[in-house]
Design an enzyme around this catalytic site. Structure first.
Site, mmCIF file in Angstrom:
data_model
loop_
_atom_site.group_PDB
_atom_site.id
_atom_site.type_symbol
_atom_site.label_atom_id
_atom_site.label_comp_id
_atom_site.label_asym_id
_atom_site.label_seq_id
_atom_site.Cartn_x
_atom_site.Cartn_y
_atom_site.Cartn_z
ATOM 1 N N HIS A 234 -7.715 9.211 7.658
ATOM 2 C CA HIS A 234 -7.095 8.097 6.953
ATOM 3 C C HIS A 234 -5.660 8.406 6.524
ATOM 4 C CE1 HIS A 234 -7.104 5.038 3.484
ATOM 5 N NE2 HIS A 234 -7.291 4.329 4.571
ATOM 6 N N LYS A 236 -1.560 9.152 6.512
ATOM 7 C CA LYS A 236 -0.334 8.615 7.106
ATOM 8 C C LYS A 236 0.778 9.608 6.794
ATOM 9 C CE LYS A 236 -2.979 4.889 5.981
ATOM 10 N NZ LYS A 236 -4.113 4.909 5.055
ATOM 11 N N ASP A 241 12.010 17.162 11.618
ATOM 12 C CA ASP A 241 12.884 18.345 11.547
ATOM 13 C C ASP A 241 12.547 19.256 10.374
ATOM 14 O OD1 ASP A 241 14.200 17.373 13.753
ATOM 15 O OD2 ASP A 241 15.894 16.555 12.635
ATOM 16 N N HIS A 413 -2.801 -3.170 -1.256
ATOM 17 C CA HIS A 413 -3.355 -2.039 -0.515
ATOM 18 C C HIS A 413 -2.839 -0.713 -1.062
ATOM 19 C CE1 HIS A 413 -3.785 0.478 3.281
ATOM 20 N NE2 HIS A 413 -4.991 -0.052 3.177
ATOM 21 N N LYS A 415 -2.230 2.648 -3.160
ATOM 22 C CA LYS A 415 -3.101 3.643 -3.796
ATOM 23 C C LYS A 415 -2.216 4.511 -4.689
ATOM 24 C CE LYS A 415 -4.516 3.278 0.840
ATOM 25 N NZ LYS A 415 -5.430 2.199 0.774
ATOM 26 N N ASP A 420 1.506 8.485 -18.135
ATOM 27 C CA ASP A 420 2.490 8.748 -19.188
ATOM 28 C C ASP A 420 3.932 8.682 -18.689
ATOM 29 O OD1 ASP A 420 0.404 9.099 -20.916
ATOM 30 O OD2 ASP A 420 0.505 11.286 -20.962
#
Length: 495
Positions: A234, A236, A241, A413, A415, A420
């Site tokens: 899952h 990404k 470089d 979508h 996450k 604080d």
């Protein structure tokens, strides 16, 4: 001849009668074997009971569901073995970095106090190098991320490593593939990891039109390996470089750009990092690549860079990763540790909310101790069952004082977690059991004033597009809706 035929018919009748009388015996042996296997695996008791109930009360179908999504014993053992091998290879480099990490950890301790324990945790578990010499940038939606990503890809001179769950053959996907092909032909080392479940169309396209660079399908799903469909990559991740890195919830897909003719608005978040911390993403990619049939490469061949001295910023960055072979649910533990050290406010955003008991308890304790806890979920999800299962977990939180917002503008979508205004989580980790225990996931953990401030500001913007849920409103929802929530919750341990 006629007597022989009659004898054969009599024999078949006897066989049929035997099957009618004793059909339960092979089924009993099969069910006994499967249930014994589940018990031997020492799963979470709730999950164990759930699978046993599915198998017993859904005859036939339950066995198929377990084969596709439940079995894990051999697979997890193999993944754990791979993890041990990877850690052994990196141990020497880790030991060399300990002194520098300890020095920088003292600095972050002075800056954010006990919240810095998350970085100590990641160091002690040997999950992530910790560094202060980084520049970070927050992206809201693909409209902000993709222009920067495409620019960095075009400027690459040494290597491009990409790892994605969803990669689509649309406008942005075609652009990225074109750049990768051009760069590979110019001598840049390009490697691409695609999840076989999330990116089937691009995988088929690349197999039909082989590119100039190696690409691999992660945990291929076919008839002989259908159980692989339960273990998904899952993540990404992009590393360019070994100077620039990208991570977050945004896949390679036009839906994240919110084009004028798009049916539903997608709200998501990602980040870019420049500096020492990029090495962590490179190592994560390397670990994933080594779990495929891709030709191995050495990190020492210019893929690590610990001598980046031109970064004036002092953003503290580390990464928390987990997979089915992990010793523990590291992402969940890092989140809970940060929640426990919150003093003023916690803002959480997730599209899927199926929390563990530990996470729910941490949130309830935090809000009960005077910390302002805000949780944002989508009003409408892309998964009917998961959405209603998520709703079933809200009442206890509302009773304790957690403020719950349902996002109305479209599908959120993102996450993200901000604590604080000093510590932020942005990555691929949903607040659900699948992300904590089953999928390959990664989350950035960042302490930077400007970065955290923008994340908090975006949360306030999203609140304007959301409805605040009160305990009274939630308790007076229609009974049939609450019934669906409860029914879907029964499947929560399996989702």
């Amino acid at each position: 001849m006629e007597n022989l035929i009659n004898q054969i018919e009599i024999d078949w009748n006897q066989v049929w009668q035997w099957l009618l009388n004793w059909y339960w015996l092979p089924l009993f042996i099969l069910y006994f074997g499967i249930i014994s296997t589940i018990l031997i695996e020492n799963r979470n008791p709730t999950k164990t009971i759930s699978w046993v109930m599915v198998i017993v009360f859904l005859p036939g179908i339950g066995v198929i569901l377990y084969y596709l999504f439940g079995q894990k014993f051999r697979k997890v053992k193999r993944l754990q073995h791979i993890n041990r091998e990877q850690h052994t290879k990196l141990l020497a480099a880790w030991q060399e970095s300990l002194i520098r990490m300890d020095e920088q950890l003292e600095t972050i301790h002075e800056k954010i106090g006990t919240l810095s324990r998350v970085f100590d945790y990641l160091k002690n578990q040997k999950l992530s190098f910790f560094s202060l010499n980084n520049r970070v940038e927050l992206f809201i939606n693909g409209e902000e991320k993709f222009p920067v990503l495409l620019k960095r890809l075009r400027e690459a001179t040494h290597s491009i490593h990409m790892e994605y769950y969803i990669f689509e053959l649309d406008h942005i996907g075609t652009q990225v593939l074109k750049i990768l092909e051009e760069k590979a032909k110019s001598g840049v080392k390009v490697r691409l990891i695609l999840d076989s479940f999330g990116s089937p169309d691009v995988i088929k396209y690349l197999r039909k039109n082989p590119p100039s660079y190696p690409f691999v399908a992660f945990l291929p799903v076919n008839f002989t390996s259908l159980a692989n469909s339960n273990y998904r990559n899952h993540r990404k991740i992009v590393v360019i470089d070994c100077q620039y890195g990208f991570v977050g919830g945004i896949n390679i897909s036009d839906r994240y750009i919110n084009l004028p003719n798009q049916k539903a608005y997608w709200r998501d978040t990602a980040m870019a990092v420049e500096g020492i911390a990029v090495n962590n993403l490179q190592i994560q990619f390397w670990n994933s690549w080594n779990q495929t049939d891709g030709e191995p490469f050495l990190l020492s061949e210019g893929y690590l860079n610990f001598n980046i001295a031109h970064i004036p910023e002092r953003a503290a960055v580390a990464f928390s990763s987990s997979d089915p072979g992990s010793v523990g649910p590291f992402n969940m533990e890092a989140i809970i540790l940060a929640i426990n050290d919150a003093k003023e406010r916690i803002q959480l955003c997730t599209p899927y909310f199926i929390p563990s008991e530990q996470l729910s308890t941490a949130l309830e304790i935090a809000v009960s101790s005077g910390v302002k806890v805000e949780l944002m979920l989508p009003e409408r999800s892309d998964s009917y069952i998961v959405q209603h299962a998520s709703f079933s977990f809200l009442k206890p939180l509302l009773q304790r004082g957690v403020q719950v917002y349902l996002y109305q503008k479209g599908f959120i979508h993102a996450k993200t977690i901000c604590i604080d205004g000093q510590l932020a989580f942005v990555g691929t980790v949903n607040l659900d059991m699948r992300s904590f225990y089953i999928n390959y996931e990664i989350s950035s953990i960042v302490s930077d004033n400007a970065y955290c401030k923008r994340l908090e500001q975006q949360f306030e913007i999203d609140k304007q597009e959301s409805d605040l849920v009160t305990l009274y409103i939630w308790a007076h929802r229609k009974k049939w809706k609450r019934g669906i929530d409860s029914l879907c919750r029964l499947l929560a341990p399996l989702l």
